[in-house]
Scaffold this motif. Structure first.
Motif: not given
Lengths: 396, 396
Positions: B41-42, B60, B63, B131-132, B134-135, B137-139, B141-142
């Motif tokens: 929805d964005y 954000k 989006r 979503n990809s 965000n993945y 970025r988190e990856h 940092e992880y």
């Protein structure tokens, strides 16, 4: 070389750092060489680690540079990892050298105790250092990102916490505060997220007043935590946990808080230890050694009823004070003081604005307890680093 | 049921969203039913995705809620995923239903093109959605958290970016800005961290002015990026990448930006396509269909020299404007306008405060180019959402 005795303190946790700071005051000029050895160049506030692990507080607030705490004119600091202790030669063996001592203080931290449950060591995470909590926090966020790239995998959003002791309860309290925020950030339906707290014992927070335990479980249940009490974990796998009743919880995040033991280094060095913990004498010395003091997680002392005191920050700090006194007395050939833990109170946080505790004889809960928890934290920071440390590290 | 023609737009990327917004203006009351269908929805600002992927900007800001962009009195919105297009029955098949059309606009986004390089599809990450990223970025940092728990694994801190095209270059620019901050946060020696940009072609940014390419590579090299140009990747594995020259780069993070193709749905629906892209006619229609318009990544148009225009936001937006005009003309039985892309300029960011570009005939670089990039971004936000959207989404 100097003829004055050399005190070596290994580990800059609660016990080691308090011993160092107190020695600075106890000892006269040139009365002893004091060296503190620690793996990192920072001390961490272990009782805070459940917050950066969940992501509800900055890890910087749980970390204090050792150089800010000790007076480097009075105490030498070596950043290195201890690999062995040779009591015959009175040497601490480091990964990159060795240091001789006349008096040794073992203040090394404990290790997770997995009670031989298969897979826990390999697959479960544990809250034990700044690095490990950074890992847990990033892992949790990563699970949200992974879920958004494969929404069939609800096991990414099931978080299993093994153990409902002090750390387990405090951690699920923070998780319950944090996960709704991650749901919002990653656009995830909160109803898919589960926090499951699994405990083998017949109660959460064993040893706590049952009324307070009920209050804690009610608060956390209200926040969405599912409790499985009297439910031993049989095995931890790459898919989650298998319970003793045969049930499987599919989860990509198992955090084990179910037990702590002493440091295996203490056993390997030949001290008489049970689960890495040495039953110290009334002066905090290892049996048979009048030059080795053991405090904190690697020591164990017993109550009058024969049960061991739990390894807490409170006791480690009291031991640090007594240990510094007895080191100075040993050097001067004076009489040592006997040590007995004095439990002033215990407060367990349940997330933002909620806690339970016992202070003296009084039971407290809710906001009052949360404020008391804050006061205890602030008092510790004040004791080790003065008001400037309080202001720097406290989230009010 | 209404007798007025129904326009269905699938995909709310640059092309689809501009078509929808322009149709709101072009069409008179009750002249047509317009339905926009999108997976989320964005709408997301694809040209910004390299920033939240690296972690230098909040996702954000990339989006925008579709409800903020369209007038729901004029355009219906359906949040669903298109699974097929049936041109015989003039229906769009959704995962949870179907929608009939009189006129269809295909504005679906592209997919990464891996050119059959083994392992890329399975193990490499790609910058293609909120979503990809965000993945990613988190990856990243992880990986820092993982490294701090096992410092023998330097492959956790080697970041390989496949492709030195527009996206690849913009992404390494952001990474080079971000990673020193993560080093600080996780207490990691920056000299251990590597960013390796691997490109098969004999130059980075093919098609760009060589002087600007050199400037870009100098800026990025200065920031610590290692370039391997004329170096095809032979295979991507769980351990990293194997290059055509046999060399292996051990890395736990391979981000593939080396190519984009159209949407496989377009091929599956029976349109004549090469790599998922349909050579549309001068009115933006699929060959043989006067009721199907294709814009954005799934369309391809050719320059006078016979080379295809690259799939850019700039062209997709121009196509959206033209498509809306031609839809209105089709409904009214009027003459359609021919469309030709007009390249006003191209600016590639190189991280904070640095960029290169061509505007008209003029080459720009450095801060000037970075400001121009910002102006282009702001102009787009203003065009689709007015000044309020500019203020909400712009990091100045």
């Amino acid at each position: 070389m100097s003829q004055i005795p050399r005190i070596v303190i290994i580990g800059a946790g609660y016990g080691g750092i308090v011993t160092s700071i107190r020695l600075q005051k106890e000892l006269n000029y040139n009365e002893s060489d004091v060296t503190l050895i620690n793996k990192h160049d920072y001390h961490y506030i272990t009782t805070h680690l459940h917050m950066p692990a969940a992501g509800t507080d900055d890890p910087k607030n749980a970390r204090v540079d050792i150089s800010k705490l000790i007076d480097e004119f009075k105490v030498d600091f070596i950043k290195s990892t201890v690999v062995d202790i040779n009591t015959d030669e009175k040497k601490v063996i480091l990964e990159d050298g060795s240091v001789s001592y006349d008096y040794l203080v073992i203040g090394l931290g404990g290790e997770p105790e997995t009670f031989g449950i298969p897979g826990l060591k390999e697959y479960a995470l544990s809250i034990r250092s700044i690095n490990s909590v950074n890992y847990i926090r990033e892992h949790i966020e990563y699970m949200f990102a992974k879920y958004k790239n494969d929404e069939s995998r609800t096991d990414y959003l099931t978080f299993v916490v093994g153990g409902s002791g002090f750390t387990g309860i405090e951690f699920v309290g923070e998780l319950a505060d944090r996960l709704p925020k991650l749901c919002n950030e990653f656009n995830v339906d909160p109803s898919i997220v589960r926090i499951v707290n699994v405990e083998a014992a017949p109660t959460a927070l064993p040893g706590f007043d049952p009324e307070l335990v009920k209050y804690a479980m009610d608060v956390l249940t209200e926040k969405g935590v599912e409790f499985m009490i009297s439910t031993p974990i049989k095995e931890c796998t790459t898919d989650g946990v298998i319970l003793a009743n045969g049930e499987e919880i599919k989860s990509q995040t198992v955090v084990w808080t179910g037990g702590i033991r002493g440091n295996s280094l203490v056993e390997n060095a030949g001290f008489e230890a049970v689960r890495g913990r040495v039953k110290v004498d009334e002066y905090l010395r290892a049996p048979g050694f009048d030059d080795v003091f053991i405090i904190g997680d690697c020591s164990v002392m017993f109550k009058e009823d024969g049960k061991p005191f739990p390894p807490t920050a409170q006791i480690a700090m009291q031991q640090g004070v007594a240990c510094a006194y007895n080191l100075a007395a040993s050097i001067r050939g004076e009489k040592l003081k006997t040590f007995k833990p004095e439990i002033k109170g215990t407060v367990a946080s349940l997330g933002k604005g909620e806690a339970i505790g016992v202070v003296g004889e009084r039971k407290i809960k809710g906001y009052t307890a949360a404020v008391m928890k804050k006061i205890i934290d602030i008092r510790y920071l004040y004791n080790i680093g003065g008001i400037s440390l309080v202001l720097k590290k406290t989230r009010l």
